[in-house]
Design an enzyme around this catalytic site. Structure first.
Site, PDB file in Angstrom:
ATOM      1  N   SER A  36     -12.331   4.587  -1.760  1.00 15.34           N
ATOM      2  CA  SER A  36     -12.399   6.017  -2.093  1.00 15.34           C
ATOM      3  C   SER A  36     -12.168   6.245  -3.588  1.00 15.34           C
ATOM      4  O   SER A  36     -12.740   7.170  -4.178  1.00 15.34           O
ATOM      5  CB  SER A  36     -11.410   6.832  -1.254  1.00 15.34           C
ATOM      6  OG  SER A  36     -10.090   6.586  -1.641  1.00 15.34           O
ATOM      7  N   ASN A  37     -11.360   5.397  -4.216  1.00 15.42           N
ATOM      8  CA  ASN A  37     -11.191   5.533  -5.673  1.00 15.42           C
ATOM      9  C   ASN A  37     -12.453   5.116  -6.422  1.00 15.42           C
ATOM     10  O   ASN A  37     -12.817   5.739  -7.427  1.00 15.42           O
ATOM     11  CB  ASN A  37      -9.977   4.724  -6.142  1.00 15.42           C
ATOM     12  CG  ASN A  37      -8.683   5.490  -5.949  1.00 15.42           C
ATOM     13  OD1 ASN A  37      -8.431   6.480  -6.626  1.00 15.42           O
ATOM     14  ND2 ASN A  37      -7.867   5.051  -4.998  1.00 15.42           N
ATOM     15  N   HIS A  76      -2.242   2.794  -8.941  1.00 12.21           N
ATOM     16  CA  HIS A  76      -1.155   2.427  -8.027  1.00 12.21           C
ATOM     17  C   HIS A  76      -0.609   3.688  -7.346  1.00 12.21           C
ATOM     18  O   HIS A  76      -0.352   4.686  -8.030  1.00 12.21           O
ATOM     19  CB  HIS A  76      -0.036   1.712  -8.795  1.00 12.21           C
ATOM     20  CG  HIS A  76       1.066   1.254  -7.900  1.00 12.21           C
ATOM     21  ND1 HIS A  76       0.927   0.147  -7.077  1.00 12.21           N
ATOM     22  CD2 HIS A  76       2.297   1.763  -7.649  1.00 12.21           C
ATOM     23  CE1 HIS A  76       2.042  -0.005  -6.371  1.00 12.21           C
ATOM     24  NE2 HIS A  76       2.889   0.963  -6.705  1.00 12.21           N
ATOM     25  N   ILE A 110      -3.190 -10.094  -7.218  1.00 14.69           N
ATOM     26  CA  ILE A 110      -2.684 -10.093  -8.589  1.00 14.69           C
ATOM     27  C   ILE A 110      -3.685 -10.852  -9.450  1.00 14.69           C
ATOM     28  O   ILE A 110      -4.072 -11.974  -9.127  1.00 14.69           O
ATOM     29  CB  ILE A 110      -1.287 -10.737  -8.649  1.00 14.69           C
ATOM     30  CG1 ILE A 110      -0.315  -9.865  -7.853  1.00 14.69           C
ATOM     31  CG2 ILE A 110      -0.822 -10.906 -10.088  1.00 14.69           C
ATOM     32  CD1 ILE A 110       1.082 -10.396  -7.760  1.00 14.69           C
ATOM     33  N   MET A 144      -6.361  -5.813  -3.844  1.00  8.37           N
ATOM     34  CA  MET A 144      -5.040  -6.200  -3.343  1.00  8.37           C
ATOM     35  C   MET A 144      -4.617  -7.610  -3.743  1.00  8.37           C
ATOM     36  O   MET A 144      -3.926  -8.287  -2.996  1.00  8.37           O
ATOM     37  CB  MET A 144      -5.006  -6.042  -1.817  1.00  8.37           C
ATOM     38  CG  MET A 144      -5.218  -4.610  -1.375  1.00  8.37           C
ATOM     39  SD  MET A 144      -4.002  -3.478  -2.125  1.00  8.37           S
ATOM     40  CE  MET A 144      -4.503  -1.931  -1.392  1.00  8.37           C
TER      41      MET A 144
HETATM   42  C1  GAR Z   1      -5.170   3.369  -3.023  1.00  4.17           C
HETATM   43  O1  GAR Z   1      -4.158   4.202  -2.516  1.00  4.17           O
HETATM   44  C2  GAR Z   1      -4.666   2.568  -4.206  1.00  4.17           C
HETATM   45  O2  GAR Z   1      -3.776   3.276  -5.009  1.00  4.17           O
HETATM   46  C3  GAR Z   1      -3.958   1.447  -3.498  1.00  4.17           C
HETATM   47  O3  GAR Z   1      -4.798   1.111  -2.423  1.00  4.17           O
HETATM   48  C4  GAR Z   1      -5.509   2.279  -2.014  1.00  4.17           C
HETATM   49  C5  GAR Z   1      -6.980   1.942  -2.024  1.00  4.17           C
HETATM   50  O4  GAR Z   1      -7.735   3.002  -1.499  1.00  4.17           O
HETATM   51  N1  GAR Z   1      -3.746   0.321  -4.364  1.00  4.17           N
HETATM   52  C6  GAR Z   1      -2.699  -0.472  -4.267  1.00  4.17           C
HETATM   53  O5  GAR Z   1      -1.816  -0.323  -3.436  1.00  4.17           O
HETATM   54  C7  GAR Z   1      -2.663  -1.599  -5.276  1.00  4.17           C
HETATM   55  N2  GAR Z   1      -1.419  -2.282  -5.205  1.00  4.17           N
HETATM   56  P1  GAR Z   1      -9.288   3.081  -1.755  1.00  4.17           P
HETATM   57  O6  GAR Z   1      -9.859   1.709  -1.365  1.00  4.17           O
HETATM   58  O7  GAR Z   1      -9.751   4.158  -0.830  1.00  4.17           O
HETATM   59  O8  GAR Z   1      -9.527   3.392  -3.200  1.00  4.17           O
END
Ligand code: GAR
Length: 202
Positions: A14-15, A111, A94, A92
């Site tokens: 979604s990001n 984050h 490092i 996900m």
């Molecule tokens: C988001 O909430 C992002 O901030 C988090 O994973 C989600 C991904 O959502 N990232 C972390 O926790 C990194 N450590 P998305 O795939 O819908 O963008």
């Protein structure tokens, strides 16, 4: 000049979508997402990329002998697409030293907590379980630590009466979708300068 962007993902994307949308609607100019790389097969993020005509690549970590070889393949892909900015959008893993040093201050992560609190996985759940009254999200440059790099933007999100970790996560996500494109815009416009661990807007 156009900034070529690569987005690293592991999930729903979604990001990634928020950055695609903000390039398409003209909020972010002079930038193009050239490739989306996932370390997980068949993610919705890859489908989102394909839906917008963006190269979508699964790089299977288990097919490499070690992390270094896996990351060298990522690096090779970044070079192939002449990437100037790397976004970690729900990625996900490092990122290792080789990629970090090749792309110093050119890798941005989103984050879902107010760093330096609640680093690592499930930042929203960690904050909720801790009982904080205010959480939020952070966009930062990536260094060799875990969620330790210079902070670009943060947004506060209150924890409300009756919240669950899921409802809090959803409210944080709305803000993520605003500050990640904003940070990309600032980067592409050359308005971010890193002095030590402080990000200065120029
Ligand atoms: C988001 O909430 C992002 O901030 C988090 O994973 C989600 C991904 O959502 N990232 C972390 O926790 C990194 N450590 P998305 O795939 O819908 O963008």
């Amino acid at each position: 000049m156009t900034t070529n962007i690569a987005v690293l993902v592991s999930g729903r994307g979604s990001n990634l979508q928020s950055v695609i949308d903000n390039i398409e609607n003209g909020y972010i100019q002079n930038a193009a997402i050239k490739v989306v790389i996932s370390d997980v097969e068949d993610t919705y993020a890859l489908e989102r990329a394909r839906n917008h005509g963006i190269s979508a690549i699964f790089i299977d970590p288990s097919s490499f002998r070690n992390k270094l070889a896996f990351e060298q393949e990522i690096l090779r892909t970044l070079e192939e697409y002449e990437i100037g900015l790397v976004l970690l959008a729900g990625y996900m893993r490092i990122v290792g030293r080789e990629i970090i040093s090749a792309y110093a201050n050119r890798i941005i992560n989103i984050h879902p907590a107010l760093l330096p609190s609640f680093k690592g996985l499930h930042g929203q759940q960690q904050a909720f379980d801790y009982g904080v009254k205010i959480s939020g999200c952070t966009v930062h440059f990536v260094d060799e630590g875990m969620d330790t790099g210079p902070i670009i933007l943060q947004k506060c999100v209150p924890v409300l009466e009756g919240d669950t970790a899921d409802s809090l996560s959803a409210r944080i996500l709305e803000q993520e979708h605003k500050i990640l494109p904003e940070a990309v815009k600032l980067f592409v416009e050359g308005k971010l300068k890193v002095e030590g661990r402080i990000v200065v807007r120029t």
